[in-house]
Write an enzyme that holds these catalytic residues in place. Structure first.
Site, PDB file in Angstrom:
ATOM      1  N   CYS A 243       0.810  -1.211   0.000  1.00 25.21           N
ATOM      2  CA  CYS A 243       0.000   0.000   0.000  1.00 25.21           C
ATOM      3  C   CYS A 243       0.853   1.276   0.000  1.00 25.21           C
ATOM      4  O   CYS A 243       1.512   1.551  -0.996  1.00 25.21           O
ATOM      5  CB  CYS A 243      -0.969  -0.042   1.181  1.00 25.21           C
ATOM      6  SG  CYS A 243      -2.375   1.051   0.973  1.00 25.21           S
TER       7      CYS A 243
ATOM      8  N   ARG B 156     -12.040   6.073  -3.326  1.00 25.38           N
ATOM      9  CA  ARG B 156     -11.147   5.026  -2.832  1.00 25.38           C
ATOM     10  C   ARG B 156     -11.549   3.700  -3.456  1.00 25.38           C
ATOM     11  O   ARG B 156     -12.732   3.432  -3.646  1.00 25.38           O
ATOM     12  CB  ARG B 156     -11.233   4.911  -1.313  1.00 25.38           C
ATOM     13  CG  ARG B 156     -10.619   6.075  -0.571  1.00 25.38           C
ATOM     14  CD  ARG B 156     -10.593   5.820   0.934  1.00 25.38           C
ATOM     15  NE  ARG B 156      -9.479   4.968   1.331  1.00 25.38           N
ATOM     16  CZ  ARG B 156      -8.234   5.392   1.502  1.00 25.38           C
ATOM     17  NH1 ARG B 156      -7.933   6.653   1.287  1.00 25.38           N
ATOM     18  NH2 ARG B 156      -7.279   4.569   1.880  1.00 25.38           N
TER      19      ARG B 156
ATOM     20  N   HIS C 166      -4.010  -5.749   1.554  1.00 25.94           N
ATOM     21  CA  HIS C 166      -3.954  -6.065   2.978  1.00 25.94           C
ATOM     22  C   HIS C 166      -4.630  -7.417   3.132  1.00 25.94           C
ATOM     23  O   HIS C 166      -4.935  -8.078   2.167  1.00 25.94           O
ATOM     24  CB  HIS C 166      -4.702  -5.005   3.780  1.00 25.94           C
ATOM     25  CG  HIS C 166      -4.194  -3.623   3.559  1.00 25.94           C
ATOM     26  ND1 HIS C 166      -3.022  -3.180   4.107  1.00 25.94           N
ATOM     27  CD2 HIS C 166      -4.667  -2.598   2.818  1.00 25.94           C
ATOM     28  CE1 HIS C 166      -2.812  -1.930   3.735  1.00 25.94           C
ATOM     29  NE2 HIS C 166      -3.790  -1.546   2.945  1.00 25.94           N
TER      30      HIS C 166
END
Lengths: 471, 244
Positions: B93, B127, B192
């Site tokens: 990330c 997002r 993640h």
């Protein structure tokens, strides 16, 4: 007469009735949802009706417990209270609370509204209702994918508070730097509560600390003692921001099998508080409710009497009994809360072997990202294998939970994957363990509780508790 | 030989359970009897990247990300020579974005990255938040990686190799179908979850490469990956359907 209001109330009431009759859902959000659709301004109508004031409780953990404790205290003191229960803390839950308590024409005859408000919708709700008092419990990591990072949440709450005028009073957890900053930055009047930092309590300090940096200047914070997570006795070497001197402080904390007790010192006296629920986090919740009630001029003995018979809401360390085994049910939603629940399991001295059920879902209300399971210190379980007989993992993400336990060092043969709740509950109730611990995320909690309550008997611990004031 | 893992800024970058990557890497070494130790490097610590075998860089909130970028920029030459020498790196990330050339803000300002790799990132309007399945070729074998993405930046590879092809989710930028990036022994991803526990083939590749860099070229002992496979498969089936 406002026909749209009446229609909204009637439709809301019907939805409440329907959910009660069908037994589906708790009817704590849907009525508000429907009413808002019919009459979006409905809170304008309700907001000024509570005669003595509106109190909001927000923060990440402990909102429901604190809110219910405060409602209990105010009712014990003879006030009429409107409150949202069972954690229905979004706009819809707040509206439902008013509809439930009011008449068909929308009249609410109450002294106080005590509203639990989700930290992410707090700014939105504040746009409709101006509170007279705001209680903030803590800011821990919670459901990241829904709300973005903690920084953003805290900033939004702060921004909303700044729009309030000077006569609103804040009740803040002074042990949490992210909460204490709200007083400094909003300029509003604040009362702080806290727990006297003593060494013994810091055994629970863990990885998932939140604020390692000063929320005001960004320098690394120094801690004398951690209570847990980022709660503790902090000071900033950069700008001098320190844990504020509490207006209400607990000390001599004693954890017992059936609850927790402590001495509490305030500006006007000192008392012993006894809670029929376990855990330091519940002491924090009680301190928040006690602070708020003292500030509302409730007699301290009345408040303590009410706290002494507090019954936990569903899944907040609720006790059941099945075939002479104690079954503990607890909601888990973030690393800090999960760690507290694991400590409670490990601290269970009376039962040498426990069966543990962990049910993890990833619906919106649980948080779709379950990465946070890796921030929970499951490693502590592997250090005490003698205390457990088996771990059953259930829910939509049962496999992920099993995997987490494996990497924490729990032997694989002690871990079962059982995706169906019914089978999972059966397994732990009838396993080798002498007691049972059940931990579930939000949307897994209700189905598990339903299955459990059909087979096991609910235990009301407060029966053996009585009040013993000191001063 | 002991494998030395460097957990970069554990105090700073502890979001999204990314420490699970360190846990997975070290446990899979220990279960095979490969000695492993974890060194934590915090802001301002003296670090010789050459001395490590596996470096993990995670992501954090904006402020923490800024502190990390500043600290790493000061020692970029040290890191660059280690990377060129074959240091095994996993960057997730924010750490992934930092390895590239820059991050362009909505107003056009560019925050320089470390420039160790060619990719660059631009802020997006929304997002990308989703469970993700990626098809990747690891050590010649096609593997399905699963994880969870949550990022505002859109990353463009600018000629470097992706980690894999997106089968579900947004990936690097939401439209070119790529996810992550590879360069020498550096593996970057937005995933993640955390990434490594549910994707043991990737974890084992990282361990193998770490050993190879120290001249230990042997096949890793297989482990019982029942739980890993079930967790991976459950997500693949949820997103792509039962038959996949």
């Amino acid at each position: 007469m406002n026909l749209r209001l009446i229609l909204a109330v009637i439709v809301g009431r019907l939805a409440m009735l329907a959910s009660r009759l069908t037994g589906r859902g708790r009817g704590s959000s849907l009525p508000g949802k429907l009413a808002l659709r019919i009459y979006p301004d409905i809170l304008n109508h309700y907001r000024d009706q509570p005669r003595k004031g509106v109190i909001m409780v927000t923060g990440t953990n402990g909102k429901t417990t604190t809110n219910n404790m405060l409602m209990g205290i105010l009712e014990q003191a003879g006030h009429k209270v409107v409150a949202n229960l069972e954690g229905a803390n979004l706009m819809t839950g707040v509206v439902t609370a008013f509809i439930r308590s009011g008449s068909i024409t929308g009249r609410v005859s109450s002294d106080y509204a005590v509203l639990e408000v989700d930290e992410a919708v707090f700014p939105l709700v504040l746009g409709w209702i101006k509170p007279d008092m705001v209680v903030v419990t803590n800011f821990f990591r919670d459901q990241l994918d829904r709300y973005g990072e903690l920084d953003t949440t805290v900033k939004k709450v702060l921004k909303a508070l700044k729009k309030l005028t000077g006569d609103v009073k804040l009740i803040l957890n002074g042990d949490d730097p992210l909460v204490a900053r709200l007083a400094v930055e909003s300029g509003l009047t604040a009362l702080f509560y806290g727990i006297l930092p003593v060494q013994e309590l810091s055994a629970g300090a863990s990885y998932s600390r939140e604020a390692k940096f000063c929320p005001l200047c960004g320098a690394g914070l120094h801690y004398g003692i951690y209570i847990y997570s980022q709660l503790g006795d902090y000071s900033c070497p950069g700008c001098g921001f320190v844990r504020p001197n509490p207006d209400l402080e607990a000390s001599a904390v004693l954890e017992e099998e059936t609850g927790i007790r402590a001495m509490v010192r305030g500006t006007d006296g000192h008392w012993e508080v006894r809670l029929p629920v376990r855990g330091i986090h519940n002491l924090y919740n009680a301190m928040a409710a006690f602070s708020a009630s003292l500030s509302l001029q409730v007699d301290p003995q009345t408040a303590l009497a009410s706290l002494g018979k507090y019954l936990p809401a569903t899944g907040r360390m609720e006790s059941f009994r099945y075939n002479n085994r104690r079954v503990l049910l607890n909601l888990v939603k973030n690393p800090t809360g999960f760690n507290r629940a694991l400590f409670a399991l490990l601290g269970n001295q009376g039962a040498p072997k426990q069966e543990v059920l962990i049910a993890i879902n990833d619906n919106d209300a649980d948080g779709r990202d379950i990465s946070w399971l890796w921030d929970v210190d499951f490693e502590m379980l592997a250090l005490h294998p003698e205390k457990f007989s088996r771990f059953v993992c259930s829910g939509q993400r049962a496999e992920d939970m099993a995997l987490r336990l494996k990497y924490a060092g729990v032997p694989v043969w002690m871990v079962d994957i059982e995706k169906e709740y019914r089978q999972a509950v059966d397994k732990v109730l009838n396993g080798k363990g002498e007691s049972v611990g059940i931990l579930a995320t939000y949307t897994a909690l209700w189905p598990v509780e339903k299955i459990l309550s059909r087979q096991a008997e609910r235990v009301k611990d407060h029966d053996d508790y009585s009040l013993s004031p000191v001063s | 030989m002991t494998i030395t893992v460097c957990h970069l800024y554990p105090d700073l970058l502890n979001l999204y359970g990314d420490r699970g990557n360190i846990i997975a890497f070290t446990q899979r070494c220990r279960w095979r009897g490969i000695p492993v130790r974890i060194m934590e490097a915090n802001l301002g610590d003296q670090v010789q990247f050459e001395d490590y075998d596996f470096l993990f860089i995670g992501g954090g909130s904006d402020r923490e990300q800024g502190l990390m970028a500043e600290d790493l920029t000061a020692r970029v030459n040290n890191l660059r020579s280690a990377v060129e020498d074959g240091l095994v790196v996993l960057a997730i990330c924010g750490g992934y974005q930092l390895m590239g050339k820059y991050y362009r803000m909505p107003d056009g300002t560019e925050i320089p990255g470390l420039g160790l790799m060619e990719h660059y990132t631009e802020a997006g309007d929304t997002r990308l938040i989703s469970n993700v399945v990626v098809e990747a070729e690891l050590g010649g074998i096609k593997t399905r990686l699963v994880g969870f993405e949550n990022h505002g930046g859109r990353t463009f590879l600018n000629g470097i190799q992706p980690l894999g092809k997106v089968l579900h989710g947004g990936g690097n930028n939401g439209f070119d179908g790529t996810e992550g990036a590879r360069y020498r022994n550096v593996f970057c991803s937005y995933l993640h979850g955390p990434l490594l526990p549910k994707n043991p083939a990737l974890t084992d590749l990282l361990i193998t490469l770490s050993l190879q860099r120290r001249g230990q070229d042997h096949r890793l002992e297989p482990l019982d990956d029942n739980f890993e496979k079930r967790a991976n498969q459950a997500m693949v089936e949820k997103l792509l359907g039962k038959k996949s």
